[in-house]
Design a protein around this motif. Structure first.
Motif, short mmCIF file in Angstrom:
data_model
loop_
_atom_site.label_atom_id
_atom_site.label_comp_id
_atom_site.label_asym_id
_atom_site.label_seq_id
_atom_site.Cartn_x
_atom_site.Cartn_y
_atom_site.Cartn_z
N GLY A 67 0.82 -1.22 0.00
CA GLY A 67 0.00 0.00 0.00
C GLY A 67 0.84 1.26 0.00
O GLY A 67 0.51 2.24 0.67
N SER A 68 1.93 1.25 -0.77
CA SER A 68 2.92 2.32 -0.70
C SER A 68 2.33 3.70 -1.01
O SER A 68 2.65 4.69 -0.34
CB SER A 68 4.07 2.04 -1.67
N MET A 69 1.45 3.79 -2.00
CA MET A 69 0.88 5.10 -2.34
C MET A 69 -0.04 5.60 -1.23
O MET A 69 -0.09 6.81 -0.96
CB MET A 69 0.13 5.03 -3.67
N ARG A 87 -5.33 1.63 -9.61
CA ARG A 87 -6.34 0.60 -9.33
C ARG A 87 -6.54 0.33 -7.84
O ARG A 87 -6.88 -0.78 -7.44
CB ARG A 87 -6.01 -0.71 -10.08
N TYR A 88 -6.33 1.35 -7.01
CA TYR A 88 -6.66 1.24 -5.59
C TYR A 88 -8.17 1.21 -5.43
O TYR A 88 -8.91 1.85 -6.19
CB TYR A 88 -6.09 2.43 -4.81
N LEU A 126 -6.91 -4.39 -2.62
CA LEU A 126 -7.30 -3.02 -2.27
C LEU A 126 -6.25 -2.01 -2.70
O LEU A 126 -6.58 -0.85 -3.00
CB LEU A 126 -7.52 -2.89 -0.75
N ALA A 127 -4.98 -2.43 -2.66
CA ALA A 127 -3.88 -1.51 -2.96
C ALA A 127 -2.82 -2.23 -3.79
O ALA A 127 -1.77 -2.62 -3.28
CB ALA A 127 -3.28 -0.98 -1.66
N PRO A 128 -3.08 -2.42 -5.08
CA PRO A 128 -2.10 -3.12 -5.93
C PRO A 128 -0.78 -2.37 -5.99
O PRO A 128 -0.74 -1.15 -5.90
CB PRO A 128 -2.78 -3.13 -7.31
N LYS A 129 0.28 -3.12 -6.11
CA LYS A 129 1.61 -2.50 -6.21
C LYS A 129 1.72 -1.75 -7.52
O LYS A 129 1.43 -2.28 -8.58
CB LYS A 129 2.70 -3.57 -6.12
N ALA A 130 2.13 -0.48 -7.42
CA ALA A 130 2.27 0.33 -8.63
C ALA A 130 3.41 -0.23 -9.51
O ALA A 130 4.51 -0.48 -9.02
CB ALA A 130 2.56 1.78 -8.27
N GLU A 131 3.10 -0.43 -10.77
CA GLU A 131 4.09 -1.04 -11.67
C GLU A 131 5.22 -0.05 -11.98
O GLU A 131 4.97 1.07 -12.38
CB GLU A 131 3.39 -1.46 -12.97
#
Length: 472
Positions: free
Chosen positions: A128-130, A167-168, A236-241
């Motif tokens: 959930g870095s963002m 896509r959060y 819920l919080a996909p890793k941003a590519e």
């Protein structure tokens, strides 16, 4: 009707009128003067000059002049003038416009955009870095400004679309923005705590010291919740590519040095100057305002138009707070003079409450008031009703104030009048529903209540820093 009954009627009419949507500051002043005219009515004093003019067979103009003068010869007008002067001369409230100016300058200096991008890259390896970056940015920006609407709106324009693009989940992303944006009224240098200090007479430096750990504790709980939810439900919080994968360590450090640390240093310097006695809150706020200007100049974001907007918004918000104080103190003085305060005290004494029961009742009332009212109205108008009751239950006003600051977080997050949700909805993409924002905010309300319970059972979290720095 007896005077205490008139006081209760005065309070009831006031609540009814503000629920109709009338301006609160002017409603307070009008009702304070109106009921105060009745409370301080003295026929002998008021018509003395008019009667003398009649006896001397004065002319019509003199009679009219003395009639008007007699009508205005009521102590409530003296009270209004004195309270207005007291507010304008209050040293504690001097810090309000200076901190507001610092916040508005920082808001318009494009610092937050830089800060969010830097933290997104720095925390890219966390779940959930963002969301983590958005919460830290909200916390830092909210601390610098103390203006919930500004933080939620700006972060809603910067971070919210970025999270949706990654896509959060809409509920998850909106809850982060709404909850993070409210932290500024709790974490020093908080405008709300300044207003509470002016209302209660508690030392503002002790309030700041007492609120620091609870504020970071709540922010820490929010962060833990975000990371755990992202681990348990990665959808819920996909890793941003490829977010920041081509950025080396040196570049990350440089980004932190040029975006995160300048603002963090400014806030730390202002707060440290207050806590360690190097400057009064007003002096530290002036340093912060100057620092905000220098920071905006360093980022080449200080334009004449932005400076004008910052000054205008500062004056507008400060005037609102000050006139609320004037109206509230006139209203409270008349309410007390009519016996309303004593009636409330006798009613509470008759309930035979324990200190815990009184705290629960007071916090429940403040929680419910947070639905239709802003925090400023609650602190200035209704908290003074509870303050005289605190010695009866041996409750420290400092402890009570921190609990209120925590409780007021919920007023921005709880339906149906969750203002943070409305701020975010106002600038969110069309597909985002208000019910989704409400749903995303509710877990953070639970964490606020959990923090309040923790502070009640472990009050050392509040008292440790004030006692360490200032002693008992």
């Amino acid at each position: 009707m007896t005077d205490p009954q008139v006081a209760v009627a005065m309070l009831g009419i006031f609540i009814f009128i503000i629920l109709l949507g009338f301006p609160i500051a002017f409603t307070l002043m009008a009702m304070g003067i109106g009921f105060g005219y009745y409370a301080y009515y003295d026929a002998g004093r008021m018509w003395m000059s008019y009667t003398r003019a009649l006896q001397e067979d004065a002319g019509a103009f003199t009679l009219v002049q003395n009639y008007i003068g007699g009508f205005l010869n009521n102590r409530v007008f003296d009270l209004f003038v004195n309270q207005t002067y007291s507010v304008m001369a209050n040293d504690v409230l001097t810090a309000v416009p200076l901190f507001l100016f610092m916040g508005y300058v920082v808001e318009r200096a494009n610092i937050v955009d830089r800060l969010f991008q830097t933290l997104s890259v720095t925390t890219r390896r966390l779940p959930g870095s963002m969301a983590v970056a958005a919460l830290i940015t909200c916390t830092l920006f909210a601390t610098a400004t103390g203006i919930v609407g500004a933080v939620v709106t700006l972060m809603g324009l910067l971070a919210f679309p970025a999270m949706l693009k990654a896509r959060y989940d809409t509920r998850f992303a909106s809850g982060v923005i709404c909850a993070g944006g409210t932290l500024g009224i709790l974490i020093p240098p908080s405008i709300m705590l300044i207003v509470y200090a002016a209302t209660s007479g508690v030392s503002i430096v002790r309030l700041y010291a007492g609120a620091l750990l609870p504020g970071f504790l709540l922010a820490g709980m929010y962060l833990i919740y975000i990371v755990i939810r992202a681990i348990i439900q990665p959808g819920l919080a996909p890793k941003a590519e490829k977010l920041g994968e081509d950025i080396g360590l040196f570049q990350v450090v440089w980004m932190l040095l040029t975006s995160f640390f300048p603002l963090a240093f400014l806030i730390t310097a202002v707060l440290g100057a207050i806590l360690f006695g190097f400057a009064t809150p007003s002096e530290a706020a002036a340093i912060g305002a100057l620092g905000g200007l220098l920071l905006a100049m360093a980022y080449r974001a200080l334009t004449w138009r932005r400076l004008q907007e910052s000054v205008y918004l500062t004056v507008k918000t400060t005037a609102m707070v000050c006139w609320l104080f004037v109206g509230s103190w006139v209203f409270a003085s008349v309410f007390s003079y009519l016996g309303g305060e004593q009636l409330v005290r006798e009613f509470v004494e008759g309930l035979s409450l324990t200190p815990l029961q009184f705290l629960l009742l007071a916090q429940l009332i403040i929680f419910l008031l947070g639905w239709p009212l802003e925090w400023s109205e609650i602190i200035i108008i209704f908290v003074p009703i509870f303050l005289p009751l605190l010695p009866m239950f041996d409750i420290d006003p400092l402890f009570f104030g921190i609990l209120i600051a925590l409780n007021l977080q919920t007023s921005f997050l709880t339906p149906p009048m969750a203002m943070s949700a409305y701020y975010l909805k106002g600038i969110a993409p069309p597909g985002v529903q208000l019910t989704q924002i409400f749903s995303g905010s509710l877990p953070y309300v639970a964490m606020v209540f959990l923090t309040m319970i923790l502070l009640y059972n472990v009050p050392a979290i509040i008292y440790w820093l004030p006692q360490l720095v200032y002693g008992r």
